[in-house]
Write a protein that holds these residues in place. Structure first.
Motif, PDB file in Angstrom:
ATOM      1  N   SER A  79       0.826  -1.209   0.000  1.00  0.00           N
ATOM      2  CA  SER A  79       0.000   0.000   0.000  1.00  0.00           C
ATOM      3  C   SER A  79       0.859   1.258   0.000  1.00  0.00           C
ATOM      4  N   THR A  80       1.880   1.286   0.832  1.00  0.00           N
ATOM      5  CA  THR A  80       2.733   2.479   0.893  1.00  0.00           C
ATOM      6  C   THR A  80       3.599   2.629  -0.352  1.00  0.00           C
ATOM      7  N   ALA A  81       3.797   1.528  -1.099  1.00  0.00           N
ATOM      8  CA  ALA A  81       4.572   1.586  -2.341  1.00  0.00           C
ATOM      9  C   ALA A  81       3.684   1.863  -3.549  1.00  0.00           C
ATOM     10  N   GLY A  82       2.384   2.043  -3.336  1.00  0.00           N
ATOM     11  CA  GLY A  82       1.472   2.321  -4.433  1.00  0.00           C
ATOM     12  C   GLY A  82       1.037   1.080  -5.199  1.00  0.00           C
ATOM     13  N   VAL A  83       1.262  -0.081  -4.633  1.00  0.00           N
ATOM     14  CA  VAL A  83       0.845  -1.343  -5.259  1.00  0.00           C
ATOM     15  C   VAL A  83      -0.546  -1.684  -4.731  1.00  0.00           C
ATOM     16  N   VAL A  84      -1.490  -1.863  -5.652  1.00  0.00           N
ATOM     17  CA  VAL A  84      -2.861  -2.188  -5.248  1.00  0.00           C
ATOM     18  C   VAL A  84      -3.044  -3.699  -5.329  1.00  0.00           C
ATOM     19  N   VAL A  85      -3.165  -4.330  -4.180  1.00  0.00           N
ATOM     20  CA  VAL A  85      -3.364  -5.773  -4.072  1.00  0.00           C
ATOM     21  C   VAL A  85      -4.857  -6.041  -4.044  1.00  0.00           C
ATOM     22  N   THR A  86      -5.314  -6.951  -4.894  1.00  0.00           N
ATOM     23  CA  THR A  86      -6.742  -7.291  -4.923  1.00  0.00           C
ATOM     24  C   THR A  86      -7.012  -8.717  -4.443  1.00  0.00           C
ATOM     25  N   ALA A  87      -5.982  -9.531  -4.316  1.00  0.00           N
ATOM     26  CA  ALA A  87      -6.140 -10.892  -3.784  1.00  0.00           C
ATOM     27  C   ALA A  87      -4.797 -11.365  -3.249  1.00  0.00           C
ATOM     28  N   TYR A  88      -4.861 -12.214  -2.227  1.00  0.00           N
ATOM     29  CA  TYR A  88      -3.651 -12.761  -1.608  1.00  0.00           C
ATOM     30  C   TYR A  88      -4.005 -14.125  -1.040  1.00  0.00           C
ATOM     31  N   GLU A  89      -3.286 -15.126  -1.461  1.00  0.00           N
ATOM     32  CA  GLU A  89      -3.441 -16.477  -0.932  1.00  0.00           C
ATOM     33  C   GLU A  89      -2.059 -17.027  -0.637  1.00  0.00           C
ATOM     34  N   ASP A  90      -1.963 -17.902   0.342  1.00  0.00           N
ATOM     35  CA  ASP A  90      -0.675 -18.493   0.679  1.00  0.00           C
ATOM     36  C   ASP A  90      -0.905 -19.946   1.078  1.00  0.00           C
ATOM     37  N   SER A  91       0.071 -20.769   0.795  1.00  0.00           N
ATOM     38  CA  SER A  91       0.072 -22.174   1.218  1.00  0.00           C
ATOM     39  C   SER A  91       1.423 -22.453   1.857  1.00  0.00           C
ATOM     40  N   PRO A  92       1.647 -21.918   3.059  1.00  0.00           N
ATOM     41  CA  PRO A  92       2.954 -22.066   3.687  1.00  0.00           C
ATOM     42  C   PRO A  92       3.185 -23.478   4.209  1.00  0.00           C
ATOM     43  N   THR A  93       4.459 -23.836   4.303  1.00  0.00           N
ATOM     44  CA  THR A  93       4.846 -25.111   4.883  1.00  0.00           C
ATOM     45  C   THR A  93       5.976 -24.878   5.871  1.00  0.00           C
ATOM     46  N   GLY A  94       6.069 -25.758   6.838  1.00  0.00           N
ATOM     47  CA  GLY A  94       7.158 -25.709   7.797  1.00  0.00           C
ATOM     48  C   GLY A  94       7.755 -27.086   7.948  1.00  0.00           C
ATOM     49  N   THR A  95       9.052 -27.128   8.225  1.00  0.00           N
ATOM     50  CA  THR A  95       9.738 -28.391   8.448  1.00  0.00           C
ATOM     51  C   THR A  95      10.327 -28.387   9.850  1.00  0.00           C
ATOM     52  N   MET A  96       9.890 -29.364  10.645  1.00  0.00           N
ATOM     53  CA  MET A  96      10.436 -29.545  11.975  1.00  0.00           C
ATOM     54  C   MET A  96      11.238 -30.841  11.978  1.00  0.00           C
ATOM     55  N   VAL A  97      12.373 -30.830  12.631  1.00  0.00           N
ATOM     56  CA  VAL A  97      13.225 -32.004  12.728  1.00  0.00           C
ATOM     57  C   VAL A  97      13.185 -32.482  14.174  1.00  0.00           C
ATOM     58  N   GLU A  98      12.844 -33.765  14.337  1.00  0.00           N
ATOM     59  CA  GLU A  98      12.777 -34.343  15.671  1.00  0.00           C
ATOM     60  C   GLU A  98      14.043 -35.135  15.942  1.00  0.00           C
ATOM     61  N   GLY A  99      14.641 -34.923  17.104  1.00  0.00           N
ATOM     62  CA  GLY A  99      15.848 -35.644  17.484  1.00  0.00           C
ATOM     63  C   GLY A  99      15.522 -37.006  18.084  1.00  0.00           C
ATOM     64  N   ALA A 100      16.554 -37.825  18.241  1.00  0.00           N
ATOM     65  CA  ALA A 100      16.380 -39.170  18.787  1.00  0.00           C
ATOM     66  C   ALA A 100      15.816 -39.144  20.200  1.00  0.00           C
ATOM     67  N   ASP A 101      16.086 -38.073  20.940  1.00  0.00           N
ATOM     68  CA  ASP A 101      15.591 -37.982  22.316  1.00  0.00           C
ATOM     69  C   ASP A 101      14.184 -37.412  22.407  1.00  0.00           C
ATOM     70  N   GLY A 102      13.551 -37.127  21.259  1.00  0.00           N
ATOM     71  CA  GLY A 102      12.192 -36.594  21.253  1.00  0.00           C
ATOM     72  C   GLY A 102      12.125 -35.083  21.176  1.00  0.00           C
ATOM     73  N   SER A 103      13.252 -34.398  21.358  1.00  0.00           N
ATOM     74  CA  SER A 103      13.249 -32.941  21.217  1.00  0.00           C
ATOM     75  C   SER A 103      13.213 -32.605  19.730  1.00  0.00           C
ATOM     76  N   GLY A 104      12.906 -31.383  19.414  1.00  0.00           N
ATOM     77  CA  GLY A 104      12.864 -30.996  18.010  1.00  0.00           C
ATOM     78  C   GLY A 104      12.951 -29.507  17.844  1.00  0.00           C
ATOM     79  N   SER A 105      13.118 -29.098  16.613  1.00  0.00           N
ATOM     80  CA  SER A 105      13.117 -27.674  16.293  1.00  0.00           C
ATOM     81  C   SER A 105      12.780 -27.520  14.816  1.00  0.00           C
ATOM     82  N   PHE A 106      12.279 -26.335  14.489  1.00  0.00           N
ATOM     83  CA  PHE A 106      11.967 -26.056  13.096  1.00  0.00           C
ATOM     84  C   PHE A 106      13.249 -25.807  12.327  1.00  0.00           C
ATOM     85  N   ARG A 107      13.324 -26.364  11.130  1.00  0.00           N
ATOM     86  CA  ARG A 107      14.455 -26.126  10.236  1.00  0.00           C
ATOM     87  C   ARG A 107      14.184 -24.900   9.381  1.00  0.00           C
TER      88      ARG A 107
END
Length: 159
Positions: A79-107
């Protein structure tokens, strides 16, 4: 000038089937997130961790938070750049890695926004706004893994 913003929710575990956490398999991971004036969010753990697949899990909510933050900052920057957006869709994905001890974190988390702009808007400015979001999005700036963007800009037909 620095401003602080505070956020409060209520979290209630609803998974006690009468035996509490006496055994690992003896309770449900179900819970409810709530805040005054908002609809409740039914939560559980990921089905891989004995959760209910019909309820939101924390990992999904983290990916959703990043995607929402990107959307809101993108709309502002466009909007501040003068771009008029009329539609926005997203299909995000995340990857989490689980360790052998059951702990994990997002990659990583990858956002795939498909943005439609008016014919008189600048597609280069629309694309550049995606790159600028990372400097502003509170959530993306707070995580310790990469948040990638694979935007698609669609220009409406002139008419």
């Amino acid at each position: 000038m620095t401003r602080e913003h505070h956020y409060a929710i209520d979290l209630t575990w609803t998974g006690d089937d009468g035996e509490g956490t006496r055994t690992y398999r003896g309770y449900r991971r179900d819970h409810v997130l709530s805040a005054p004036g908002l609809p409740e969010i039914p939560g559980s753990s990921d089905p891989s961790f004995r959760g209910d697949p019909a309820r939101w899990n924390p990992e999904q909510l983290l990916v959703a938070s990043i995607a929402q933050c990107h959307l809101l900052w993108y709309l502002h920057l466009a909007s501040t750049a003068g771009v008029v957006v009329t539609a926005y869709e997203d299909s995000p994905t995340g990857t989490m890695v689980e360790g052998a001890d059951g702990s994990g974190s997002f990659r990583e988390v990858t956002l795939r926004p498909r943005v439609t702009i008016t014919a008189d808007s600048d597609p280069e400015a629309a694309a550049a706004a995606h790159e600028r979001v990372g400097a502003f999005c509170f959530i993306a700036r707070s995580v310790n893994f990469p948040v990638r963007h694979e935007p698609v800009i669609v220009v409406e037909a002139a008419g």
